[in-house]
Design a protein around this motif. Sequence first.
Motif, PDB file in Angstrom:
ATOM      1  N   UNK A 105     -13.601  31.862   8.460  1.00 41.89           N
ATOM      2  CA  UNK A 105     -13.997  30.494   8.076  1.00 41.89           C
ATOM      3  C   UNK A 105     -15.285  30.065   7.978  1.00 41.89           C
ATOM      4  N   UNK A 106     -16.157  30.436   8.989  1.00 40.95           N
ATOM      5  CA  UNK A 106     -17.554  30.155   9.289  1.00 40.95           C
ATOM      6  C   UNK A 106     -18.414  30.934   8.461  1.00 40.95           C
ATOM      7  N   UNK A 107     -17.944  32.192   8.291  1.00 35.87           N
ATOM      8  CA  UNK A 107     -18.878  32.910   7.292  1.00 35.87           C
ATOM      9  C   UNK A 107     -18.701  32.427   5.845  1.00 35.87           C
ATOM     10  N   UNK A 108     -17.565  31.743   5.528  1.00 36.10           N
ATOM     11  CA  UNK A 108     -17.586  31.248   4.299  1.00 36.10           C
ATOM     12  C   UNK A 108     -18.476  29.960   4.099  1.00 36.10           C
ATOM     13  N   UNK A 109     -19.080  29.386   5.173  1.00 34.97           N
ATOM     14  CA  UNK A 109     -20.018  28.433   4.761  1.00 34.97           C
ATOM     15  C   UNK A 109     -21.182  29.118   4.180  1.00 34.97           C
ATOM     16  N   UNK A 110     -21.575  30.105   4.638  1.00 36.85           N
ATOM     17  CA  UNK A 110     -22.715  30.865   4.288  1.00 36.85           C
ATOM     18  C   UNK A 110     -22.721  31.043   2.749  1.00 36.85           C
ATOM     19  N   UNK A 181     -12.476  38.302  13.182  1.00 33.34           N
ATOM     20  CA  UNK A 181     -12.354  38.778  11.907  1.00 33.34           C
ATOM     21  C   UNK A 181     -11.256  39.796  11.906  1.00 33.34           C
ATOM     22  N   UNK A 182     -10.960  40.434  12.819  1.00 30.97           N
ATOM     23  CA  UNK A 182     -10.031  41.511  12.800  1.00 30.97           C
ATOM     24  C   UNK A 182      -8.520  40.866  12.721  1.00 30.97           C
ATOM     25  N   UNK A 183      -8.349  39.924  13.487  1.00 32.97           N
ATOM     26  CA  UNK A 183      -7.139  39.201  13.761  1.00 32.97           C
ATOM     27  C   UNK A 183      -6.933  38.528  12.107  1.00 32.97           C
ATOM     28  N   UNK A 184      -8.053  38.153  11.464  1.00 38.46           N
ATOM     29  CA  UNK A 184      -7.916  37.236  10.311  1.00 38.46           C
ATOM     30  C   UNK A 184      -7.542  38.220   9.394  1.00 38.46           C
ATOM     31  N   UNK A 185      -7.997  39.517   9.162  1.00 44.84           N
ATOM     32  CA  UNK A 185      -7.412  40.557   8.197  1.00 44.84           C
ATOM     33  C   UNK A 185      -6.147  41.166   8.219  1.00 44.84           C
ATOM     34  N   UNK A 186      -5.723  40.978   9.434  1.00 43.16           N
ATOM     35  CA  UNK A 186      -4.448  41.675   9.737  1.00 43.16           C
ATOM     36  C   UNK A 186      -3.210  41.222   8.887  1.00 43.16           C
ATOM     37  N   UNK A 187      -2.322  41.986   8.529  1.00 39.99           N
ATOM     38  CA  UNK A 187      -1.286  41.852   7.739  1.00 39.99           C
ATOM     39  C   UNK A 187      -0.452  40.544   8.324  1.00 39.99           C
ATOM     40  N   UNK A 188      -0.242  39.413   7.437  1.00 41.55           N
ATOM     41  CA  UNK A 188       0.814  38.370   8.010  1.00 41.55           C
ATOM     42  C   UNK A 188      -0.244  37.257   8.800  1.00 41.55           C
ATOM     43  N   UNK A 189      -1.756  37.427   8.996  1.00 41.83           N
ATOM     44  CA  UNK A 189      -2.304  36.564   9.363  1.00 41.83           C
ATOM     45  C   UNK A 189      -2.267  35.122   9.143  1.00 41.83           C
ATOM     46  N   UNK A 190      -2.472  34.003   9.941  1.00 43.78           N
ATOM     47  CA  UNK A 190      -2.562  32.602   9.403  1.00 43.78           C
ATOM     48  C   UNK A 190      -3.532  32.597   8.309  1.00 43.78           C
ATOM     49  N   UNK A 191      -4.830  33.063   8.459  1.00 40.91           N
ATOM     50  CA  UNK A 191      -5.803  32.898   7.603  1.00 40.91           C
ATOM     51  C   UNK A 191      -5.433  33.443   5.964  1.00 40.91           C
ATOM     52  N   UNK A 315      -5.762  34.916  16.949  1.00 40.64           N
ATOM     53  CA  UNK A 315      -6.588  34.555  15.722  1.00 40.64           C
ATOM     54  C   UNK A 315      -7.239  33.170  15.838  1.00 40.64           C
ATOM     55  N   UNK A 316      -8.307  33.028  15.255  1.00 43.20           N
ATOM     56  CA  UNK A 316      -8.940  31.483  15.361  1.00 43.20           C
ATOM     57  C   UNK A 316      -7.925  30.616  14.760  1.00 43.20           C
ATOM     58  N   UNK A 317      -8.024  29.187  15.348  1.00 45.26           N
ATOM     59  CA  UNK A 317      -7.208  28.313  14.770  1.00 45.26           C
ATOM     60  C   UNK A 317      -7.634  27.915  13.275  1.00 45.26           C
ATOM     61  N   UNK A 318      -6.876  27.515  12.402  1.00 43.86           N
ATOM     62  CA  UNK A 318      -7.077  27.217  11.120  1.00 43.86           C
ATOM     63  C   UNK A 318      -8.050  26.175  11.212  1.00 43.86           C
ATOM     64  N   UNK A 319      -8.780  25.808  10.332  1.00 34.57           N
ATOM     65  CA  UNK A 319      -9.639  24.397  10.032  1.00 34.57           C
ATOM     66  C   UNK A 319      -8.765  23.527   9.594  1.00 34.57           C
ATOM     67  N   UNK A 320      -8.799  22.180   9.756  1.00 36.94           N
ATOM     68  CA  UNK A 320      -8.054  21.252   9.508  1.00 36.94           C
ATOM     69  C   UNK A 320      -7.858  21.174   8.212  1.00 36.94           C
TER      70      UNK A 320
END
Length: 323
Positions: A105-110, A181-191, A315-320
């Motif tokens: 979510x931070x990388x997306x800002x770049x 990032x590994x948590x976020x690309x895992x199958x079924x992640x909140x991201x 996994x990092x919490x989803x942004x609001x």
Amino acid sequence: MRIRTLVLASVVAVLCSYAPGAASAQPVLADPGTGPPLTVAPAELDRALTCTTDLHDATRDPVLLTPAFATDRQSFGWNYLQSLPAVGIPVCSLSFPDEGYGDLQISAQYVVHAVRTMAADSGRKVVLMGHQHGPLDELWALTFWPDLPALVSDFISLATPFNGTDSARNGCADSQQCPPANWQIATGSQFLTALAAQPLPQGPSYTSIFTRFDELIYPQPRASTLAGAANIAVQDVCPLRPVEHFTILGDNVAYNIVLDALDHDGPAVRKRISHNLCFTTSMPDVRFDSDSAPTGSSFLTQVPRHFIEDSVAAEPELAAYAR
């Protein structure tokens, strides 16, 4: 006479619109305050972006290359940063301070900052392209910053886990410690669930290129299938072609699928890709230097350090804005 002139002008316009590398419509620049505020310092956003010198005078839509788990030089310095400028396409690339192991979510800002900067400087729309989770950063930016789709003409991904990868899910579940990032690309992640819950942004054309023999992003083809995109495996062109997760970055069939998307309106079309390419291996203009890595060697040497330094228990919490 006036009617004939108008007809001739219309014919020329139509012919130009179908020419390879045809000019896209000028980007519609919106208020930079549109969408969630950028929390990364402007100087850091600028520092992460590197562009070829022809960006300002671009005659084709410039390409933004976004890597994953590597620097831009490691992922693209030996391939697309060489080959695309060789055919007259301006290129910019991102290199993240955390090498892409941090919160996507931070990388997306770049990505947001890069697209706005490139569109304003070139006066043209931008092509988003990347490897592995790099396009996820780009798709997140497209989805949650509403000014971006009007600035983008094409979205092209290489070996991207749009539906997650079981390798990350199993690895993080077993160890209970993974970089964000590994948590976020895992199958079924909140991201990925939050991303899939949103419609694909209208405007850009979407092409997902992958290999059925991907040893890190699987199961294929499900992992890399993006609904609404042209989903093309290199094996759809050349059955049993021995391309894996890293070698897709230098594969000539994958490269020609990329060019097909860049040279035509809309996404790549498999039937336009010649089967004669099956007798070739590497894409043109491949050159290695001390800062670039043609295989997964640099990735594998970086993994232990990042798993020690950057791992978290969840996994990092989803942004609001994405909840």
